[in-house]
Design a protein around this motif. Sequence first.
Motif, PDB file in Angstrom:
ATOM      1  N   TYR A 285       0.812  -1.226   0.000  1.00 18.16           N
ATOM      2  CA  TYR A 285       0.000   0.000   0.000  1.00 18.16           C
ATOM      3  C   TYR A 285       0.848   1.280   0.000  1.00 18.16           C
ATOM      4  O   TYR A 285       0.314   2.370   0.235  1.00 18.16           O
ATOM      5  N   GLY A 286       2.149   1.148  -0.299  1.00 17.46           N
ATOM      6  CA  GLY A 286       3.029   2.309  -0.266  1.00 17.46           C
ATOM      7  C   GLY A 286       2.518   3.518  -1.043  1.00 17.46           C
ATOM      8  O   GLY A 286       2.530   4.642  -0.524  1.00 17.46           O
ATOM      9  N   PRO A 287       2.040   3.341  -2.282  1.00 11.09           N
ATOM     10  CA  PRO A 287       1.563   4.498  -3.053  1.00 11.09           C
ATOM     11  C   PRO A 287       0.331   5.168  -2.452  1.00 11.09           C
ATOM     12  O   PRO A 287      -0.012   6.288  -2.852  1.00 11.09           O
ATOM     13  N   SER A 290       0.059   8.989   1.317  1.00 10.29           N
ATOM     14  CA  SER A 290       0.402  10.144   0.485  1.00 10.29           C
ATOM     15  C   SER A 290       0.794  11.390   1.269  1.00 10.29           C
ATOM     16  O   SER A 290       0.866  12.475   0.691  1.00 10.29           O
ATOM     17  N   HIS A 291       1.052  11.280   2.558  1.00  8.64           N
ATOM     18  CA  HIS A 291       1.415  12.458   3.340  1.00  8.64           C
ATOM     19  C   HIS A 291       2.496  12.107   4.358  1.00  8.64           C
ATOM     20  O   HIS A 291       2.836  10.936   4.555  1.00  8.64           O
ATOM     21  N   ARG A 292       3.020  13.127   5.025  1.00 10.63           N
ATOM     22  CA  ARG A 292       4.036  12.929   6.051  1.00 10.63           C
ATOM     23  C   ARG A 292       3.460  12.117   7.214  1.00 10.63           C
ATOM     24  O   ARG A 292       2.241  12.006   7.370  1.00 10.63           O
ATOM     25  N   LEU A 293       4.336  11.623   8.060  1.00 14.18           N
ATOM     26  CA  LEU A 293       3.892  10.817   9.192  1.00 14.18           C
ATOM     27  C   LEU A 293       3.224  11.647  10.269  1.00 14.18           C
ATOM     28  O   LEU A 293       2.324  11.165  10.967  1.00 14.18           O
ATOM     29  N   ILE A 307       7.292  15.795  10.419  1.00 10.20           N
ATOM     30  CA  ILE A 307       7.849  14.438  10.446  1.00 10.20           C
ATOM     31  C   ILE A 307       7.705  13.813   9.075  1.00 10.20           C
ATOM     32  O   ILE A 307       6.654  13.276   8.712  1.00 10.20           O
ATOM     33  N   HIS A 308       8.768  13.938   8.274  1.00 11.38           N
ATOM     34  CA  HIS A 308       8.790  13.355   6.933  1.00 11.38           C
ATOM     35  C   HIS A 308      10.165  12.752   6.678  1.00 11.38           C
ATOM     36  O   HIS A 308      11.098  12.917   7.490  1.00 11.38           O
ATOM     37  N   ASP A 309      10.304  12.039   5.565  1.00 14.93           N
ATOM     38  CA  ASP A 309      11.516  11.252   5.350  1.00 14.93           C
ATOM     39  C   ASP A 309      12.723  12.059   4.881  1.00 14.93           C
ATOM     40  O   ASP A 309      13.766  11.479   4.569  1.00 14.93           O
ATOM     41  N   GLY A 326      -1.496   6.698   7.216  1.00 15.74           N
ATOM     42  CA  GLY A 326      -2.797   6.460   6.603  1.00 15.74           C
ATOM     43  C   GLY A 326      -2.657   5.760   5.263  1.00 15.74           C
ATOM     44  O   GLY A 326      -1.618   5.841   4.603  1.00 15.74           O
ATOM     45  N   VAL A 327      -3.708   5.076   4.880  1.00 12.78           N
ATOM     46  CA  VAL A 327      -3.809   4.451   3.555  1.00 12.78           C
ATOM     47  C   VAL A 327      -5.158   4.847   2.981  1.00 12.78           C
ATOM     48  O   VAL A 327      -6.193   4.673   3.634  1.00 12.78           O
ATOM     49  N   TYR A 328      -5.140   5.369   1.728  1.00  8.34           N
ATOM     50  CA  TYR A 328      -6.351   5.919   1.124  1.00  8.34           C
ATOM     51  C   TYR A 328      -6.511   5.335  -0.276  1.00  8.34           C
ATOM     52  O   TYR A 328      -5.711   5.628  -1.174  1.00  8.34           O
ATOM     53  N   VAL A 329      -7.527   4.507  -0.459  1.00 11.39           N
ATOM     54  CA  VAL A 329      -7.778   3.854  -1.742  1.00 11.39           C
ATOM     55  C   VAL A 329      -9.052   4.442  -2.331  1.00 11.39           C
ATOM     56  O   VAL A 329     -10.151   4.210  -1.807  1.00 11.39           O
ATOM     57  N   GLN A 330      -8.892   5.201  -3.401  1.00 10.65           N
ATOM     58  CA  GLN A 330     -10.031   5.880  -4.008  1.00 10.65           C
ATOM     59  C   GLN A 330     -11.117   4.882  -4.417  1.00 10.65           C
ATOM     60  O   GLN A 330     -10.836   3.818  -4.959  1.00 10.65           O
ATOM     61  N   GLY A 331     -12.358   5.262  -4.121  1.00  6.65           N
ATOM     62  CA  GLY A 331     -13.492   4.423  -4.477  1.00  6.65           C
ATOM     63  C   GLY A 331     -13.809   3.352  -3.457  1.00  6.65           C
ATOM     64  O   GLY A 331     -14.864   2.699  -3.546  1.00  6.65           O
ATOM     65  N   LYS A 332     -12.921   3.156  -2.479  1.00  8.78           N
ATOM     66  CA  LYS A 332     -13.147   2.113  -1.474  1.00  8.78           C
ATOM     67  C   LYS A 332     -13.188   2.690  -0.056  1.00  8.78           C
ATOM     68  O   LYS A 332     -14.103   2.417   0.710  1.00  8.78           O
TER      69      LYS A 332
END
Length: 362
Positions: A285-287, A290-293, A307-309, A326-332
């Motif tokens: 789910y890496g992609p 989409s934001h900093r930690l 807090i970012h890399d 967070g993990v964000y999957v469009q449409g789901k």
Amino acid sequence: MSHTLNTLIATMEAEHWDAILVTDPKHVYYITGFACDPHERFLGIVLAKGQEPVLIVPALDADKAAAISSITRIATHLDTDNPYDILKQQLPDTIKTFGLEKAHMTVQRYESLQAVVQAEQYADIGAVLQSLRVIKSEEEIERLQAAVDCIETVLDNVVRRVRIGMTEAEVVADLEYEMKKQGAEGPSFSTMVLAGDNSALPHGVPGQRVIQAGDLLLFDLGVYLNGYASDITRTFAVGEISDELKEIYNTVLAANEAAIAAVRPGITYASLDQTARQVITDKGYGPYFSHRLGHGLGIDVHEYPSIHDQNEALLEPGHVFTIEPGVYVQGKGGVRIEDDVVVTKEGVRVLTSYPKQLTIIG
């Protein structure tokens, strides 16, 4: 005199500045204990060589400032006054270098200031204030804890009232009503309640989307209490959700817990972000992260550090920040789990305690 005030005066002397002006209302509160929203009116702390610090406030706030401020010398201005004339009265006749908060200085304010001060140059005091604010005292940490306790009570009370068929906006209204009932000064940012596919929008705007069975329901909310902010995110299941959404939830939870476990003095913020991101990447789910930690937390809900890399700064005892993978999957749907933590000499203290296991509501 406060530690912050002493540090500003010492900096002024070391840098050979002639005067300093602090204008951000949050910094005025941080230094003096006097909280004020001046709107368009002038508010500021003036420090000048060889002079007692002075707090300039609108006349309508004079009594409150006199009762609360740790700076006892107070100057006031009426709505019909030019406050910069009042400011000039508190300054040396000649100023070569003037320290101020450049991030809080609009072009209009600068032009008004320069018209009366006519300094040769201006120095930014932002970095000095940032370095002071990033290390929280025990008193500040306890205020942050109180703000966290407040928002967790709010969340717990309102979640129990959530039902299928309510809209996101209805839940937001209930949350903000509950904040006031619990004694908060107000939300620390725009309260977020996102249902179903809307939860896949990291900064979505709550609206008339109706909560339905099978949805993920994401709450991101906080309060100001005694001048300090809290910020927490929890994601719930509305009835039974799909196996894929359960896997996303468990992945984000694992990333959150891995990052918290890694917190200790001496590591970099970059490594902390990378720890959480690697857990999410390993699950494919890496992609979708989409934001900093996370971000610093204190008298602002978003403050230094970020807090970012790419942030190679080191964690130190007294740093307070969020951990919110967070993990964000469009449409789901999307999942974010956010905690507020303090770096201690031994490792970490987690201010948030609201349960994080997947909870079914509705």
